[in-house]
Scaffold this active site. Sequence first.
Site, PDB file in Angstrom:
ATOM      1  N   HIS A  90       8.329  14.850 -25.898  1.00  0.00           N
ATOM      2  CA  HIS A  90       8.276  13.386 -25.770  1.00  0.00           C
ATOM      3  C   HIS A  90       7.241  12.937 -24.736  1.00  0.00           C
ATOM      4  O   HIS A  90       6.837  11.788 -24.742  1.00  0.00           O
ATOM      5  CB  HIS A  90       9.664  12.775 -25.534  1.00  0.00           C
ATOM      6  N   ASP A 226      12.518  20.133 -27.144  1.00  0.00           N
ATOM      7  CA  ASP A 226      11.642  19.100 -26.578  1.00  0.00           C
ATOM      8  C   ASP A 226      10.523  19.689 -25.698  1.00  0.00           C
ATOM      9  O   ASP A 226      10.545  19.567 -24.482  1.00  0.00           O
ATOM     10  CB  ASP A 226      12.509  18.124 -25.773  1.00  0.00           C
ATOM     11  N   SER A 638      11.013  14.590 -16.662  1.00  0.00           N
ATOM     12  CA  SER A 638      10.810  15.169 -17.981  1.00  0.00           C
ATOM     13  C   SER A 638       9.689  16.178 -17.936  1.00  0.00           C
ATOM     14  O   SER A 638       8.614  15.892 -17.419  1.00  0.00           O
ATOM     15  CB  SER A 638      10.442  14.088 -18.981  1.00  0.00           C
TER      16      SER A 638
HETATM   17  N1  ARG Z   1      15.856  10.403 -22.772  1.00  0.00           N
HETATM   18  C1  ARG Z   1      14.679  11.167 -22.501  1.00  0.00           C
HETATM   19  C2  ARG Z   1      13.854  10.469 -21.421  1.00  0.00           C
HETATM   20  O1  ARG Z   1      14.312   9.585 -20.784  1.00  0.00           O
HETATM   21  C3  ARG Z   1      13.906  11.444 -23.747  1.00  0.00           C
HETATM   22  C4  ARG Z   1      13.224  10.276 -24.346  1.00  0.00           C
HETATM   23  C5  ARG Z   1      12.424  10.543 -25.572  1.00  0.00           C
HETATM   24  N2  ARG Z   1      13.226  10.790 -26.739  1.00  0.00           N
HETATM   25  C6  ARG Z   1      13.684   9.841 -27.584  1.00  0.00           C
HETATM   26  N3  ARG Z   1      14.464  10.199 -28.559  1.00  0.00           N
HETATM   27  N4  ARG Z   1      13.352   8.562 -27.488  1.00  0.00           N
HETATM   28  O2  ARG Z   1      12.677  10.424 -21.371  1.00  0.00           O
HETATM   29  N1  GLU Z   2      13.637  11.954 -20.438  1.00  0.00           N
HETATM   30  C1  GLU Z   2      13.442  11.495 -19.093  1.00  0.00           C
HETATM   31  C2  GLU Z   2      11.979  11.444 -18.677  1.00  0.00           C
HETATM   32  O1  GLU Z   2      11.122  11.070 -19.405  1.00  0.00           O
HETATM   33  C3  GLU Z   2      14.222  12.347 -18.210  1.00  0.00           C
HETATM   34  C4  GLU Z   2      15.591  11.948 -18.360  1.00  0.00           C
HETATM   35  C5  GLU Z   2      16.094  11.277 -17.158  1.00  0.00           C
HETATM   36  O2  GLU Z   2      15.883  10.067 -16.987  1.00  0.00           O
HETATM   37  O3  GLU Z   2      16.669  12.012 -16.380  1.00  0.00           O
HETATM   38  O4  GLU Z   2      11.612  11.678 -17.567  1.00  0.00           O
END
Ligand code: ARG
Ligand code: GLU
Length: 703
Positions: A90, A226, A638
């Site tokens: 991502h 990921d 991330s």
């Molecule tokens: N939750 C993760 C973060 O905050 C992954 C985000 C990307 N993935 C998604 N399905 N939108 O970045």
């Molecule tokens: N997916 C998140 C990021 O882009 C990390 C998840 C979180 O917020 O801990 O950094």
Amino acid sequence: MRPTHCSLRSLLAVLLIACLSLPALADEGMWIPMLLQRNEADMQAKGMHISAKDIYDINNACLKDAVILFNQGCTGEFVSPEGLFLTNHHCGYYYITSHSTVAHDYLTRGFWAMTREEELPCPGLTATRLVRMEDVTAQVLEGVSADASELERSQLIDEHIAYIISQATQGTHYRAIVKPFYYGNQYFMYVNEVFTDVRLVGAPPSNIGKFGGDTDNWMWPRHTGDFSMFRVYVNREGKPAPYSTDNVPYQPKKHLEISLKGVQEGDFTFVFGYPGTTHRYVTSDAVDLAANVQNPICIDLRTIRLKHYNNAMNRNAALRLKYASRVASIANGWKKWQGESQGIARLKGVEQKQEQERLFQRWADNNNEYRDVLTKLHNAYTQLRPLQERAVYFSEGVHASDFMGTAAKLFQLATTPDSLAQRHADETSYAYEPTDVDSAIFIETMRYVMKHNPQWGFAVAHPTEAQATEELQRIYHSSRILNKASLDSVKQHVAQCDQWLNDPAVDLYSSALDYAFTADQQHERRRLNVDINRLMRTYVRGLMAMYPDSNFFPDANLTLRVAYGHVSGFHPRDGVYYKPYSTLDGILQKENPDIYDYVVEPKLKSLHYRRDYAPYADENGAMPVGFIATNHTTGGNSGSPVLDADGRLIGINFDRCWEGTMSDLLFDPDYCRNICLDIRYCLFIIDKFADAKHLVDEMTLIQ
Ligand code: ARG
Ligand code: GLU
């Protein structure tokens, strides 16, 4: 604030409890690498075998040399002596999609460079390595008197910072940055090396790299592969340089060794990366504002947008590519805020903070410096709250459609002085592409804003739902924004750009602006935020004085940090226990050929049926996919390396569990878990699924 009366005895009892309770930070904390000596004993007691110096050392190559900031929002780690690094799928998403077309759809099918020549340049992408950091508080605050106004203070500070930076970087190719910590009680300088030739090397297909999509996002049990891979190139002198075919792979001072041993519940683990923002020390009013005002508005407005985008994407493959990146980011905040607000409600976060404030107030009642700080903060938040609420409707709601986004740009062009307007006309694109999706989003989000802001002139003039809809439709169809020719002429007719002010869409935008963003309101908001920052500086200093034996970690601010804890499952709700690992079997359990995000590649299935995992399987012969741990992380982490007790790579951080997303404000060791991709699954995909073993061969694997 809210003082209560009590006898000296109960006061002492309360203080005693307070002294005992704050230091018990469990696994909470994002620590400064340079100051990690302070945590070393604790880390070793919890199982770490290496030393703080192995992690951060300015004289010798150390783990920090293997960690990079990926653009301005993710982390990556070098895993080969030739500049190859890992981050999340991502994080690389934008670059993967921008190299994709319907014919060459790397997003859907994946991309693997089989030779160095096939690696794809990514203009604009940077990788930043920390060279060294330094506490520069004394120089930054020199001559700043306690009674200086915030304006005087910040002017003097900016001057000092400019000087410190120029001294630190003179005669080098480094770039430096100085950042405030603890609301400006402390300052650190970061001297960085910024690489500008970064190329895409590999990415799994979406149904691996984004398996489970936005449905599984922020959730455990998780089965998302990921990760993506990039390589840093430098000029022949080994220095950062813009993209050139003459550039050569960068040789990092340190790349991470990869452990194939895997993880067991209870194992020590740490995350080394760039957390973006947390608000650990804010008061109850701030928690209430976030959880009960801002989040609900943003969630509602994004629900509307997502509904329209998802409908379109499910109908049409080209639209799916077109909106993929945008929808991922809209959905990401949407879901996180739901978890955050629920987590705060479950923890009684506002009440918990109020209790902390009562204790502080009792302590501060005898102290001139701190006595009034909470009352003043409360007053500032009381004034800020309605202003902030309007601002949120405006930023999330009025800006929700591209149509209004274009109107906003034209409004700016029409109202800003000539020189600025000229620059905008040269740089900014005014192209608007009318689509059913965007017009539907425009109408529905504006109706929502009107409904919740009945005093707004435009809402007053169109009080019923039917009237509002009709008027919004009229505006949409009569605006010149829809007319490409008139937008093209924007550039040629900068002098007449004020004509745009009578366009119905620009007029609507301007009316919303007049309602939510008058000069007075802007000024007031800015003043209150400056005030709150100043008061927080005092409050946090007070907390530190109140608990002199605690080690307070500074809020995340996109600087390099270490978070440590252990691999651990948790109980999300009554009767349910989540194990800390997931395996490929779970991918087959979730498989659904009819849902884009749950399609499983035939090749992955055949590897699974043949159990063709060697040498990456776990001790039971299963293929591990993810694990969770108690490391305190946030957005920006991330792609961060997840390391074991020996400092070897065991995973890639990519998310948090939904039940613990309030950890930016309140950390709860029972619920807060970071989600990691097991490095063995990543290697398995590269090697067995993609047949890109040459990339694994570059790495240093430890059995
Ligand atoms: N939750 C993760 C973060 O905050 C992954 C985000 C990307 N993935 C998604 N399905 N939108 O970045
Ligand atoms: N997916 C998140 C990021 O882009 C990390 C998840 C979180 O917020 O801990 O950094």
